[in-house]
Design an enzyme around this catalytic site. Structure first.
Site, PDB file in Angstrom:
ATOM      1  N   GLY A   9       0.824  -1.215   0.000  1.00  0.00           N
ATOM      2  CA  GLY A   9       0.000   0.000   0.000  1.00  0.00           C
ATOM      3  C   GLY A   9       0.852   1.256   0.000  1.00  0.00           C
ATOM      4  NE  ARG A  34      -5.999  -2.422  -4.278  1.00  0.00           N
ATOM      5  CZ  ARG A  34      -7.226  -1.919  -4.405  1.00  0.00           C
ATOM      6  NH1 ARG A  34      -8.144  -2.532  -5.108  1.00  0.00           N
ATOM      7  NH2 ARG A  34      -7.545  -0.789  -3.802  1.00  0.00           N
ATOM      8  CB  ALA A  82      -2.055  -3.200   1.196  1.00  0.00           C
ATOM      9  CB  SER A 126      -7.780   0.227  12.644  1.00  0.00           C
ATOM     10  OG  SER A 126      -8.838   1.139  12.788  1.00  0.00           O
ATOM     11  CD  GLU A 128     -14.449   1.629  12.819  1.00  0.00           C
ATOM     12  OE1 GLU A 128     -14.109   2.805  12.977  1.00  0.00           O
ATOM     13  OE2 GLU A 128     -15.650   1.272  12.784  1.00  0.00           O
ATOM     14  CE1 TYR A 152     -10.169  -0.429   7.526  1.00  0.00           C
ATOM     15  CE2 TYR A 152     -10.674   0.033   9.826  1.00  0.00           C
ATOM     16  CZ  TYR A 152      -9.796   0.071   8.761  1.00  0.00           C
ATOM     17  OH  TYR A 152      -8.539   0.605   8.947  1.00  0.00           O
ATOM     18  CE  LYS A 156      -6.955  -2.398   8.771  1.00  0.00           C
ATOM     19  NZ  LYS A 156      -5.547  -2.388   8.365  1.00  0.00           N
ATOM     20  N   GLY A 214     -22.687  13.226   7.103  1.00  0.00           N
ATOM     21  CA  GLY A 214     -23.490  12.254   7.837  1.00  0.00           C
ATOM     22  C   GLY A 214     -23.556  12.664   9.307  1.00  0.00           C
ATOM     23  N   PRO A 282     -24.753   2.067   9.076  1.00  0.00           N
ATOM     24  CG  PRO A 282     -24.976   0.185   7.723  1.00  0.00           C
ATOM     25  CD  PRO A 282     -24.132   1.414   7.914  1.00  0.00           C
TER      26      PRO A 282
HETATM   27  O1  G4F Z   1     -13.149  10.090   8.277  1.00  0.00           O
HETATM   28  P1  G4F Z   1     -13.929   8.854   8.526  1.00  0.00           P
HETATM   29  O2  G4F Z   1     -14.510   8.185   7.345  1.00  0.00           O
HETATM   30  O3  G4F Z   1     -12.997   7.899   9.379  1.00  0.00           O
HETATM   31  P2  G4F Z   1     -13.298   6.588  10.268  1.00  0.00           P
HETATM   32  O4  G4F Z   1     -14.554   5.933   9.883  1.00  0.00           O
HETATM   33  O5  G4F Z   1     -13.162   6.977  11.702  1.00  0.00           O
HETATM   34  O6  G4F Z   1     -12.107   5.625   9.825  1.00  0.00           O
HETATM   35  C1  G4F Z   1     -10.761   6.083   9.733  1.00  0.00           C
HETATM   36  O7  G4F Z   1     -10.103   5.896  10.952  1.00  0.00           O
HETATM   37  C2  G4F Z   1      -9.927   4.531  11.355  1.00  0.00           C
HETATM   38  C3  G4F Z   1      -9.191   4.543  12.693  1.00  0.00           C
HETATM   39  O8  G4F Z   1     -10.134   4.579  13.739  1.00  0.00           O
HETATM   40  C4  G4F Z   1      -9.138   3.794  10.294  1.00  0.00           C
HETATM   41  F1  G4F Z   1      -8.920   2.512  10.681  1.00  0.00           F
HETATM   42  C5  G4F Z   1      -9.907   3.843   8.979  1.00  0.00           C
HETATM   43  O9  G4F Z   1      -9.151   3.186   7.958  1.00  0.00           O
HETATM   44  C6  G4F Z   1     -10.082   5.302   8.600  1.00  0.00           C
HETATM   45  O10 G4F Z   1      -8.813   5.844   8.377  1.00  0.00           O
HETATM   46  O11 G4F Z   1     -15.147   9.188   9.523  1.00  0.00           O
HETATM   47  C7  G4F Z   1     -14.933   9.823  10.764  1.00  0.00           C
HETATM   48  C8  G4F Z   1     -16.290  10.178  11.384  1.00  0.00           C
HETATM   49  C9  G4F Z   1     -17.280   9.013  11.434  1.00  0.00           C
HETATM   50  O12 G4F Z   1     -17.949   9.025  12.672  1.00  0.00           O
HETATM   51  C10 G4F Z   1     -18.277   9.322  10.325  1.00  0.00           C
HETATM   52  O13 G4F Z   1     -19.582   8.791  10.534  1.00  0.00           O
HETATM   53  O14 G4F Z   1     -16.916  11.173  10.559  1.00  0.00           O
HETATM   54  C11 G4F Z   1     -18.288  10.836  10.387  1.00  0.00           C
HETATM   55  N1  G4F Z   1     -18.775  11.457   9.163  1.00  0.00           N
HETATM   56  C12 G4F Z   1     -19.796  12.364   9.112  1.00  0.00           C
HETATM   57  N2  G4F Z   1     -20.038  12.739   7.842  1.00  0.00           N
HETATM   58  C13 G4F Z   1     -18.354  11.246   7.901  1.00  0.00           C
HETATM   59  C14 G4F Z   1     -19.151  12.037   7.069  1.00  0.00           C
HETATM   60  N3  G4F Z   1     -17.381  10.435   7.420  1.00  0.00           N
HETATM   61  C15 G4F Z   1     -17.164  10.435   6.065  1.00  0.00           C
HETATM   62  N4  G4F Z   1     -16.178   9.654   5.568  1.00  0.00           N
HETATM   63  N5  G4F Z   1     -17.936  11.193   5.209  1.00  0.00           N
HETATM   64  C16 G4F Z   1     -18.940  12.020   5.660  1.00  0.00           C
HETATM   65  O15 G4F Z   1     -19.615  12.685   4.875  1.00  0.00           O
END
Ligand code: G4F
Length: 322
Positions: A9, A34, A82, A126, A128, A152, A156, A214, A282
């Site tokens: 990656g 990839r 990756a 992670s 997560e 996810y 992990k 969201g 969800p």
């Molecule tokens: O930026 P996110 O998509 O990151 P998330 O889901 O926390 O995951 C990231 O961090 C993890 C480590 O804990 C990594 F393992 C993973 O690979 C990735 O790097 O979302 C962060 C927060 C969530 O609560 C989500 O529901 O932001 C909220 N959110 C609100 N509106 C949104 C949005 N997220 C995204 N992506 N897009 C939106 O429009």
């Protein structure tokens, strides 16, 4: 002799910063990418390193491609970064996510064990994996039970346990870094930090008029990817293979993030942000705040960026680009 590092990656946010960091430490750097139908997506973050690194096409689910990379790179250090890294998308493609992020790691561990068992192995684990478990002081640490709430996170967690199992069963130098969210100007713009910063700058420049998000009430512990790749190198080179949490210990809601970024650009986020159920999950992980005291005490790691300087770095980037 120069040390040889293999980064799966390498074209991602962390892969590209880690490659730069290891080159600055005089490593020979090898990496997997990839194939993508849009060629620019494959190497936009590593184009400037073209002459300095060796890349191979490979896929975590294609064991022969990984075997070729192991045999040609003969690594001393393997950084397994990756993954299918988008949590919300993992609900749409759960089987692909579980295969890539868990079975793919098993493919890597089997090759590691059989081809170069004297090497060191780092697994990108992670936060997560914790799901919605929080200790009574409001933090997650190595002893906090892990109850993931996404395909996810489940994948992990399986990979995390496989790494621990391979370490114990085969006496391998295999480690896990449990990294909390980490961002940068190189972050994909479908993750919330870069989505907010990029769209806010577009609004400021009159290119857009709203930002659709969201859940705005979830909290994340956001650090800078540059600080976190430094931690990966410290973790893999610690004398005993182990688990470490990498986090800032500060948490902010998505709403705080919007308030800071729009405020920096002299705007009020409430005038522009609308909620769209399309971006809801969800099941949501509501709150993350990591306790990285072990990494601070044992490795001497500490972040250089704050939440504010991280956001400023991203804002400056988009102000220049757009
Ligand atoms: O930026 P996110 O998509 O990151 P998330 O889901 O926390 O995951 C990231 O961090 C993890 C480590 O804990 C990594 F393992 C993973 O690979 C990735 O790097 O979302 C962060 C927060 C969530 O609560 C989500 O529901 O932001 C909220 N959110 C609100 N509106 C949104 C949005 N997220 C995204 N992506 N897009 C939106 O429009």
């Amino acid at each position: 002799m120069k040390k040889r590092a293999l980064i799966t990656g390498i074209s991602g946010q962390d892969g590209s910063y880690l490659a730069e960091y290891l080159l600055s430490k005089d490593y020979d750097v090898y990496g997997t990418i990839r194939r993508s139908s849009v060629a620019e997506n494959q190497d936009s973050r590593i184009k400037h390193l073209d002459e300095k690194i060796n890349t191979f096409y490979a896929d975590m689910l294609d064991a022969p491609s990984l075997a070729r990379v192991f045999n040609e790179s003969k690594p001393d250090e393997i950084y397994n970064l990756a993954a299918m890294s988008h949590v919300r998308v993992s609900f749409d493609v759960p089987s692909f996510t579980i295969k890539t992020n868990a079975m793919g790691v098993l493919n890597m561990l089997e090759l590691y064990r059989t081809v170069c068992p004297d090497a060191k192995f780092y697994q990108a684990s992670s936060s997560e994996m914790f799901g919605n478990t929080v200790d009574s002081d409001g933090a997650q640490r190595l002893t906090t039970p892990m109850n993931p709430v996404s395909p996810y996170g489940c994948a992990k967690l399986l990979a995390y346990n496989l790494v621990r199992h391979y370490r114990n069963a085969y006496r391998l130098h295999a480690c896990n870094g449990i990294l909390f969210n980490h961002e940068s100007p190189r972050r994909g713009s479908n993750f919330v930090t870069n989505k907010v910063v990029k769209t806010a700058v577009e609004i400021k420049k009159g290119l857009k008029d709203k930002l659709e998000l969201g859940n705005m009430d979830s909290s994340r512990d956001w650090g800078h990817s540059k600080d976190y790749v430094r931690a990966m190198h410290m973790i893999i080179n610690h004398e005993t293979p182990d688990e470490f949490i990498v986090a800032t210990g500060e948490t902010h809601t998505v709403r705080d993030l919007c308030a800071y970024v729009f405020g920096k650009l002299d705007m009020d986020y409430e005038d522009y942000v609308v909620q769209n159920p399309k971006y809801m999950r969800p099941e949501e992980l509501k709150y993350l705040k990591g306790d990285a005291s072990k990494a601070r005490e044992v490795l001497g790691w500490k972040p250089e960026y704050t939440f504010e300087s991280l956001m400023d770095d991203m804002i400056d980037h988009w102000m220049k680009i757009l």
